[in-house]
Every structure is written in structure tokens, then in C-alpha cells.
Enzyme design. Structure first.
Site, PDB file in Angstrom:
ATOM      1  N   GLN A 123       7.271   3.696   3.788  1.00  0.00           N
ATOM      2  CA  GLN A 123       5.676   3.078   3.815  1.00  0.00           C
ATOM      3  C   GLN A 123       5.620   1.910   4.864  1.00  0.00           C
ATOM      4  O   GLN A 123       4.376   1.832   5.165  1.00  0.00           O
ATOM      5  CB  GLN A 123       5.301   2.906   2.593  1.00  0.00           C
ATOM      6  CG  GLN A 123       3.786   3.337   2.254  1.00  0.00           C
ATOM      7  CD  GLN A 123       3.454   4.497   2.283  1.00  0.00           C
ATOM      8  OE1 GLN A 123       3.763   5.689   2.027  1.00  0.00           O
ATOM      9  NE2 GLN A 123       2.496   4.948   3.465  1.00  0.00           N
TER      10      GLN A 123
ATOM     11  N   LYS B 151       0.682  -1.000  -0.137  1.00  0.00           N
ATOM     12  CA  LYS B 151       0.188   0.141   0.412  1.00  0.00           C
ATOM     13  C   LYS B 151       1.162   1.269  -0.089  1.00  0.00           C
ATOM     14  O   LYS B 151       1.726   1.020   1.182  1.00  0.00           O
ATOM     15  CB  LYS B 151      -0.893   0.054   1.032  1.00  0.00           C
ATOM     16  CG  LYS B 151      -2.238   1.328   1.093  1.00  0.00           C
ATOM     17  CD  LYS B 151      -3.152   0.483   0.664  1.00  0.00           C
ATOM     18  CE  LYS B 151      -3.733   2.195   0.383  1.00  0.00           C
ATOM     19  NZ  LYS B 151      -3.166   2.950  -1.140  1.00  0.00           N
TER      20      LYS B 151
ATOM     21  N   GLY C   3      -2.982   8.494  -4.103  1.00  0.00           N
ATOM     22  CA  GLY C   3      -2.001   9.141  -4.795  1.00  0.00           C
ATOM     23  C   GLY C   3      -0.403   9.534  -4.322  1.00  0.00           C
ATOM     24  O   GLY C   3      -0.492   9.209  -2.948  1.00  0.00           O
ATOM     25  N   ASP C   4       0.269  10.386  -4.436  1.00  0.00           N
ATOM     26  CA  ASP C   4       0.717  10.941  -3.981  1.00  0.00           C
ATOM     27  C   ASP C   4       1.725  12.686  -4.735  1.00  0.00           C
ATOM     28  O   ASP C   4       0.098  13.359  -5.881  1.00  0.00           O
ATOM     29  CB  ASP C   4       2.561  10.286  -3.440  1.00  0.00           C
ATOM     30  CG  ASP C   4       3.910  10.952  -3.066  1.00  0.00           C
ATOM     31  OD1 ASP C   4       3.257  10.447  -1.784  1.00  0.00           O
ATOM     32  OD2 ASP C   4       5.037  11.419  -3.517  1.00  0.00           O
TER      33      ASP C   4
ATOM     34  N   ASN D 196      -2.154  18.863  -2.260  1.00  0.00           N
ATOM     35  CA  ASN D 196      -3.094  18.871  -1.006  1.00  0.00           C
ATOM     36  C   ASN D 196      -2.616  19.017   0.152  1.00  0.00           C
ATOM     37  O   ASN D 196      -3.520  18.865   1.073  1.00  0.00           O
ATOM     38  CB  ASN D 196      -3.436  16.503  -1.677  1.00  0.00           C
ATOM     39  CG  ASN D 196      -4.041  16.447  -1.012  1.00  0.00           C
ATOM     40  OD1 ASN D 196      -3.164  15.483   0.161  1.00  0.00           O
ATOM     41  ND2 ASN D 196      -4.912  15.540  -1.175  1.00  0.00           N
TER      42      ASN D 196
ATOM     43  N   SER E  73      -7.374   5.982   3.310  1.00  0.00           N
ATOM     44  CA  SER E  73      -7.039   4.713   2.677  1.00  0.00           C
ATOM     45  C   SER E  73      -7.520   3.650   2.979  1.00  0.00           C
ATOM     46  O   SER E  73      -7.978   2.883   2.867  1.00  0.00           O
ATOM     47  CB  SER E  73      -5.714   5.023   1.927  1.00  0.00           C
ATOM     48  OG  SER E  73      -5.202   5.761   0.869  1.00  0.00           O
TER      49      SER E  73
ATOM     50  N   LYS F   2       5.516   1.697  -2.908  1.00  0.00           N
ATOM     51  CA  LYS F   2       5.723   3.103  -3.697  1.00  0.00           C
ATOM     52  C   LYS F   2       5.252   2.635  -5.168  1.00  0.00           C
ATOM     53  O   LYS F   2       5.768   2.291  -5.955  1.00  0.00           O
ATOM     54  CB  LYS F   2       6.572   3.858  -3.108  1.00  0.00           C
ATOM     55  CG  LYS F   2       5.734   5.450  -2.923  1.00  0.00           C
ATOM     56  CD  LYS F   2       5.131   6.189  -2.221  1.00  0.00           C
ATOM     57  CE  LYS F   2       4.685   7.080  -1.818  1.00  0.00           C
ATOM     58  NZ  LYS F   2       3.698   8.100  -0.899  1.00  0.00           N
TER      59      LYS F   2
HETATM   60  P1  NDP Z   1       0.900  17.610  -3.879  1.00  0.00           P
HETATM   61  O1  NDP Z   1       1.199  17.219  -5.529  1.00  0.00           O
HETATM   62  O2  NDP Z   1      -0.865  18.166  -3.929  1.00  0.00           O
HETATM   63  O3  NDP Z   1       2.085  19.001  -3.977  1.00  0.00           O
HETATM   64  C1  NDP Z   1       2.365  19.022  -4.045  1.00  0.00           C
HETATM   65  C2  NDP Z   1       3.486  20.749  -3.799  1.00  0.00           C
HETATM   66  O4  NDP Z   1       4.675  20.547  -2.817  1.00  0.00           O
HETATM   67  C3  NDP Z   1       3.105  21.759  -4.602  1.00  0.00           C
HETATM   68  O5  NDP Z   1       2.520  23.142  -3.836  1.00  0.00           O
HETATM   69  C4  NDP Z   1       4.675  21.530  -5.495  1.00  0.00           C
HETATM   70  O6  NDP Z   1       4.953  22.564  -5.900  1.00  0.00           O
HETATM   71  C5  NDP Z   1       5.609  21.692  -4.194  1.00  0.00           C
HETATM   72  N1  NDP Z   1       6.863  20.526  -4.639  1.00  0.00           N
HETATM   73  C6  NDP Z   1       7.082  19.516  -5.043  1.00  0.00           C
HETATM   74  N2  NDP Z   1       7.988  19.372  -5.050  1.00  0.00           N
HETATM   75  C7  NDP Z   1       8.802  20.435  -5.529  1.00  0.00           C
HETATM   76  C8  NDP Z   1      10.297  20.341  -5.237  1.00  0.00           C
HETATM   77  N3  NDP Z   1      11.226  19.864  -5.267  1.00  0.00           N
HETATM   78  N4  NDP Z   1      10.305  21.860  -4.252  1.00  0.00           N
HETATM   79  C9  NDP Z   1       9.349  22.698  -3.542  1.00  0.00           C
HETATM   80  N5  NDP Z   1       8.237  22.825  -3.710  1.00  0.00           N
HETATM   81  C10 NDP Z   1       7.752  21.057  -4.832  1.00  0.00           C
HETATM   82  O7  NDP Z   1       1.291  16.676  -3.556  1.00  0.00           O
HETATM   83  P2  NDP Z   1       0.900  16.078  -1.836  1.00  0.00           P
HETATM   84  O8  NDP Z   1       0.234  17.685  -1.130  1.00  0.00           O
HETATM   85  O9  NDP Z   1      -0.106  14.908  -1.918  1.00  0.00           O
HETATM   86  O10 NDP Z   1       2.267  15.663  -0.992  1.00  0.00           O
HETATM   87  C11 NDP Z   1       3.198  16.664  -0.792  1.00  0.00           C
HETATM   88  C12 NDP Z   1       4.288  16.191   0.003  1.00  0.00           C
HETATM   89  O11 NDP Z   1       3.237  15.041   0.858  1.00  0.00           O
HETATM   90  C13 NDP Z   1       4.700  15.158  -0.182  1.00  0.00           C
HETATM   91  O12 NDP Z   1       5.887  14.224   0.132  1.00  0.00           O
HETATM   92  C14 NDP Z   1       4.606  13.433  -0.316  1.00  0.00           C
HETATM   93  O13 NDP Z   1       5.405  12.757  -0.055  1.00  0.00           O
HETATM   94  C15 NDP Z   1       3.720  13.981   0.741  1.00  0.00           C
HETATM   95  N6  NDP Z   1       2.583  12.724   1.569  1.00  0.00           N
HETATM   96  C16 NDP Z   1       1.394  12.552   0.893  1.00  0.00           C
HETATM   97  C17 NDP Z   1      -0.015  12.155   0.995  1.00  0.00           C
HETATM   98  C18 NDP Z   1      -1.013  12.170   0.210  1.00  0.00           C
HETATM   99  O14 NDP Z   1      -2.275  11.322   0.977  1.00  0.00           O
HETATM  100  N7  NDP Z   1      -1.290  13.231  -0.265  1.00  0.00           N
HETATM  101  C19 NDP Z   1       0.119  11.590   2.249  1.00  0.00           C
HETATM  102  C20 NDP Z   1       1.755  11.201   3.095  1.00  0.00           C
HETATM  103  C21 NDP Z   1       2.923  11.806   2.994  1.00  0.00           C
HETATM  104  P3  NDP Z   1       5.030  22.850  -7.314  1.00  0.00           P
HETATM  105  O15 NDP Z   1       3.738  22.628  -8.146  1.00  0.00           O
HETATM  106  O16 NDP Z   1       5.573  23.952  -7.807  1.00  0.00           O
HETATM  107  O17 NDP Z   1       5.898  21.842  -8.032  1.00  0.00           O
HETATM  108  O1  2IT Z   2       2.754   8.919   1.631  1.00  0.00           O
HETATM  109  C1  2IT Z   2       1.434   8.381   1.799  1.00  0.00           C
HETATM  110  O2  2IT Z   2       1.410   7.943   3.242  1.00  0.00           O
HETATM  111  C2  2IT Z   2       0.623   8.337   0.509  1.00  0.00           C
HETATM  112  N1  2IT Z   2       1.206   8.841   0.025  1.00  0.00           N
HETATM  113  C3  2IT Z   2      -0.809   8.219   0.571  1.00  0.00           C
HETATM  114  C4  2IT Z   2      -0.405   6.623   0.479  1.00  0.00           C
HETATM  115  C5  2IT Z   2      -1.930   6.018   0.363  1.00  0.00           C
HETATM  116  O3  2IT Z   2      -1.864   4.770  -0.167  1.00  0.00           O
HETATM  117  O4  2IT Z   2      -2.954   6.708   0.478  1.00  0.00           O
END
Ligand code: NDP
Ligand code: 2IT
Length: 451
Positions: free
Chosen positions: A116, A95, A170-171, A246, A383, A131
Site C-alpha cells: 500500500q 491509508k 474496505g478490502d 467488489n 478513497s 492496512k
Molecule cells: P470481496 O470480499 O468483495 O471479494 C473477494 C472475492 O475473492 C470473493 O469472490 C472470494 O470468494 C474470493 N476469495 C477471497 N479469498 C479467497 C481465497 N483464499 N481463495 C479463493 N477465492 C478467494 O473482496 P474485494 O473484491 O474487495 O478484494 C479482492 C482483491 O482485490 C483482494 O486481493 C484485495 O486486497 C484487492 N483489492 C481490493 C480493493 C478494494 O477497493 N476493495 C482495492 C485494491 C485491491 P469467497 O466468497 O468464496 O471467499
Molecule cells: O488494497 C487496496 O488498495 C484497498 N483495499 C483499498 C484501500 C483504500 O483505502 O481505499
């Protein structure tokens, strides 16, 4: 085993990780950060060393790499690379999310998959660790291009996943739109309505209420628990948040619901500081509806907001810092700046956003630090609740899911706190999270034999 020989053995495992996985610095970093906290477990439990559990856990069960050809709107052909690393299935189906970003490579996917394993174990739910993703860049691509890419990606991925095998979500770069296209292609190829093969689906067709919000909400709830432990609460606290995707958006939302104020958001071009607190409706309109940039937010917000191109969002004075963009975005210099400005707690919404040097700076200054595998586990926890609803063909109310999320985050906080204390590292959430996550997976692996 003595503590010294346990440390030698863990150092040897890390050296082997580096040798076997050359040029994958993020994976080496994630592995080191876990391994350097496990010596007390090896010293206390000879069976863990005898069964080579640490040696086994750093090696993915399976790694899939594939070609993803697709055509853009002008008819030009592109070739991207797809990845799925199925790291550990001792506790349940693999997952973990899919990341679409130009920086994605095998080492990035391995670091995320490795994190993860422990994160998913900490939720207490039945999910293994994995992942995936691609070096595809969705920025500036039309919906039709993103759809064609997702369809091509799934045309290979479908044979490796399933609701009892591997369940992506998603991520970065993968949200509701992408999950929709991926699910559609999976359904078409397999001729099955197999809702539990992906999570983060639309709420009207198998998705869970509150999955979209869960990661950001969960991180704020975890932060609240850390503050409670220090006799404080969120009311009136000012927070710096990085990212504007997100995780960041729903971090801001929950901070505001609980009486705190988020002052900033950012993206890869810079950050916005808003003295009145981030206007959530405007942020959602720009990021979720228009897929715009934080600079647009500042232009439309009026005098309270300033866009700072480049620059470090961590220079904005605040009580709390919630990094929610990407790995290694908060280094030692930024940590020193936060400490100078009196930060009380730093909690990782993103995966591994705080560098090891920065963690040391925060620890030495007595700042509460919530590691991502605990603090951002709310997303994957919901999830797992989505999978549960899918297998029962059920839909739970938003209130019910949010209440379960709150319980999971409190339990994770308690587990980390209690484990750290038991292993002689009181208040150290990093040690608590790593050991508690490791022990749950290790016990399952021990029981299941050498597989
Ligand atoms: P999104 O794609 O929704 O948003 C990512 C954000 O981070 C954007 O604002 C983006 O800006 C910025 N960003 C991404 N890469 C870079 C970079 N290299 N340098 C500067 N800014 C950057 O992703 P999420 O919000 O889903 O994910 C954000 C973080 O949270 C990640 O580390 C992810 O692994 C983690 N995460 C996500 C989960 C989820 O459920 N979605 C769960 C747990 C952890 P720009 O548009 O300019 O690239
Ligand atoms: O980093 C994370 O935990 C995620 N991107 C969410 C993973 C999931 O299966 O919901």
C-alpha cells in the site's frame, strides 16, 4: 555505490526482514519483490543508502494487535484478533483497507500494508500506507452478527485512527455494510461527525460516487493503457476474471462498457465460464443482494454458463487475464496455460495474485504485466478523493469522479512506463511501479529527517 554492492545491501535488508518477521512468508515475498528492483536507485543516489531509507521503509512505523470479543445470534462467545499496521506516513495519513477473512494474520496485513505504501505513492495523492483487518469470517453470518463484530472491532480501533491519522476502508470481506457499522460505532464513541475517518461510506452520508466501482474500473483502464502502448485496444477482447466480489464485479462492468467480454468469475469453491459473457445484472443480484455463490449464477443463467468446481479459471482461453480474488492465486502452471492460449496482458486487480514464478513466465513470453500496486490503485485513489470531498464538505458527481479516476490511471501508467525506461528496464511495469513509488516516499522521508 556499485550495482553489485547495492544488490548485496538489498539482499542483507531482505535477510533482516526475514529474521525479524519470522513465519510471515507473504510479507517476505512482497518485500523481496520490491527490494530486488531497487538496486539502480541505490547505485545512482548515494543519499538513499546514507539515510538508510530502504532499511527504514521495511519496518512499520506502528503495529497494533488487539482482542475482538463478540457474541453470535445464539449467545455464544467468540474471540477474534484485530490488526492495524501503520506502515508509513511520510506522504499523508496512513491509508488502506481492512480485510475480514479467516486467513488474516500479522504477515498478511504487513504484506498488504507494505504494498500500500508504494501504491498510494503512485497515485500522486497525499496518502501514506497502512492496512488492517481480522481473522473473522463473515461468510454465513447474519447482519446482526456482523454488526456486533464491527462494533467490537471499532471499540478498540477508534483510538488509533482519525481523518488526519489513519483512514481505513474496505478490502476482502469488508464492503459498504461493514463500513456503515464501523462508522456508526466510531461516531457514537467519539461524538464527532468525522466523515474522513473511513472511506467507502454510503454515497448519501459522506461516501464518494464511484468508490464502489473504482478498483475494477481502474484496473480495466490500466489494461487499456497497456494495450494502447502495443497498438491495440479493448474492443472485442475476451477476458478471464477471477473472484466475484467488489473488484471482480466492476472489472466485468467496465470491460463490457468498453467493448470487451468477460467470460468468467470465481469464488473459493470454483469458477463459472459463460460463453455469452457474464450477465452483470444476474451477477450483482446473486453476489451483492443475496450474498450467494457463483454456482447459483450458473444454475440460473441457463445453457451458456457452466460451473466448474475446483479447477483453474486460468485454463479458459482468453486475450486478457484480470486476477481479482486474492494473493498467489495465479502460479507458474496457470501462467503457462495462459501463454499457451495466447494471452496478451495480465493485470492484477487483487493484491499480489500472481506469484513471482508466474511473473517470470509471463515476462519471458512477452505478455504485458500490470502489477497490483499500479493496476489496482484506482480504489485507493478514489478513497483519497473521498477524503478530499469530506474535508471540503462537498459531493462530486459520478462523472467528475470517473474522469479524475481515468486521469489518475493514465498518469500511473505513464509514470511506470517512463520510470522503467529511465532505469534501463523498458516495458517492465514492475520495476517502473516499484521505483517510482519508492522514490516519491524516499524523497519525502529524506526531507523530513530521521523520524
Ligand atoms: P470481496 O470480499 O468483495 O471479494 C473477494 C472475492 O475473492 C470473493 O469472490 C472470494 O470468494 C474470493 N476469495 C477471497 N479469498 C479467497 C481465497 N483464499 N481463495 C479463493 N477465492 C478467494 O473482496 P474485494 O473484491 O474487495 O478484494 C479482492 C482483491 O482485490 C483482494 O486481493 C484485495 O486486497 C484487492 N483489492 C481490493 C480493493 C478494494 O477497493 N476493495 C482495492 C485494491 C485491491 P469467497 O466468497 O468464496 O471467499
Ligand atoms: O488494497 C487496496 O488498495 C484497498 N483495499 C483499498 C484501500 C483504500 O483505502 O481505499
Amino acid at each position: 555505490m556499485t550495482s553489485a554492492s547495492a544488490q548485496d545491501r538489498l539482499a542483507a535488508v531482505h535477510a533482516e526482514v526475514v529474521r525479524r518477521n519470522p513465519a510471515e512468508p507473504e510479507f517476505h515475498q512482497a518485500a523481496r519483490e520490491v527490494l530486488e528492483t531497487l538496486a539502480p536507485v541505490l547505485a545512482a543516489r548515494p543519499e538513499v543508502a546514507e539515510a538508510a531509507l530502504v532499511e527504514r521503509i521495511v519496518e512499520p512505523e506502528r503495529q497494533v494487535l488487539f482482542r475482538v470479543p463478540w457474541q453470535d445470534d445464539r449467545g455464544r462467545t467468540h474471540v477474534n484478533r484485530g490488526f492495524r499496521v501503520e506502515f508509513n506516513s511520510a506522504l499523508g495519513p496512513y491509508k488502506g483497507g481492512l480485510r475480514f477473512h479467516p486467513t488474516v494474520n500479522l504477515g498478511i496485513v504487513k504484506f498488504l500494508g507494505f504494498e500500500q505504501i508504494f501504491k498510494n505513492a503512485l497515485t500522486g495523492l497525499g496518502i501514506g500506507g497502512g492496512k488492517g483487518g481480522s481473522d473473522f469470517d463473515p461468510h454465513g453470518r447474519s447482519d446482526a452478527e456482523v454488526m456486533r463484530f464491527c462494533q467490537s472491532f471499532m471499540t478498540e480501533l477508534y483510538r488509533h485512527i482519525g481523518d488526519r491519522t489513519d483512514v481505513p476502508a474496505g478490502d476482502i470481506g469488508v464492503g459498504g455494510r461493514e463500513i456503515g457499522y464501523l462508522f456508526g460505532q466510531y461516531r457514537r464513541i467519539t461524538n464527532r461527525w468525522e466523515a474522513g475517518v473511513l472511506t467507502g461510506k454510503g454515497v448519501g452520508w459522506g461516501g464518494s460516487n464511484a468508490r464502489t466501482e473504482a478498483t475494477g474500473y481502474g484496473n480495466v483502464l490500466f489494461t487499456a493503457e497497456m494495450l494502447r502502448q502495443r497498438g491495440e485496444d479493448l474492443e472485442g477482447q475476451q477476458a478471464v476474471v477471477s473472484g466475484s466480489g467488489n473488484v471482480a464485479i466492476y472489472t466485468v462492468e467496465k470491460l463490457h462498457q468498453l467493448g470487451a467480454r468477460a467470460l468468467t468469475v470465481s469464488d473459493s469453491s470454483g469458477y463459472v465460464v459463460d460463453d455469452k459473457g457474464i450477465d452483470l445484472e444476474l451477477l450483482k443480484q446473486i453476489k451483492e443482494v443475496e450474498r450467494g455463490r457463483v454456482e447459483d449464477y450458473a444454475k440460473r443463467r441457463g445453457t451458456s454458463a457452466t460451473f466448474v468446481p475446483g479447477g483453474s479459471v486460468w485454463d479458459v482461453p482468453a486475450d486478457l487475464a484480470l486476477p481479482s480474488a486474492t494473493q498467489n492465486e495465479l502460479g507458474a502452471e496457470a501462467a503457462r496455460s495462459l501463454v499457451r492460449n495466447g494471452v496478451k496482458a495480465v493485470s492484477e486487480g487483487a493484491n499480489m495474485p500472481v506469484t513471482p514464478d508466474a511473473v517470470r513466465v509471463l515476462r519471458e513470453a512477452g505478455v504485458a504485466f500490470g502489477p497490483g500496486k499500479a493496476a489496482n490503485a484506482g480504489g485507493v485513489a478514489v478513497s483519497a478523493l473521498e477524503m478530499r470531498q469530506n474535508s471540503g464538505r462537498d459531493v462530486w458527481s459520478k462523472e467528475r469522479v470517473e474522469s479524475e479516476l481515468a486521469t489518475v490511471m493514465q498518469d500511473i501508467h505513464h509514470t511506470c512506463w517512463e520510470t522503467a525506461e529511465r532505469y534501463g528496464a523498458p516495458g517492465d511495469y514492475v520495476t517502473g511501479a516499484n521505483i517510482a513509488g519508492f522514490e516519491r516516499v524516499a524523497d519525502a522521508m529524506l526531507a523530513q529527517g530521521l523520524v
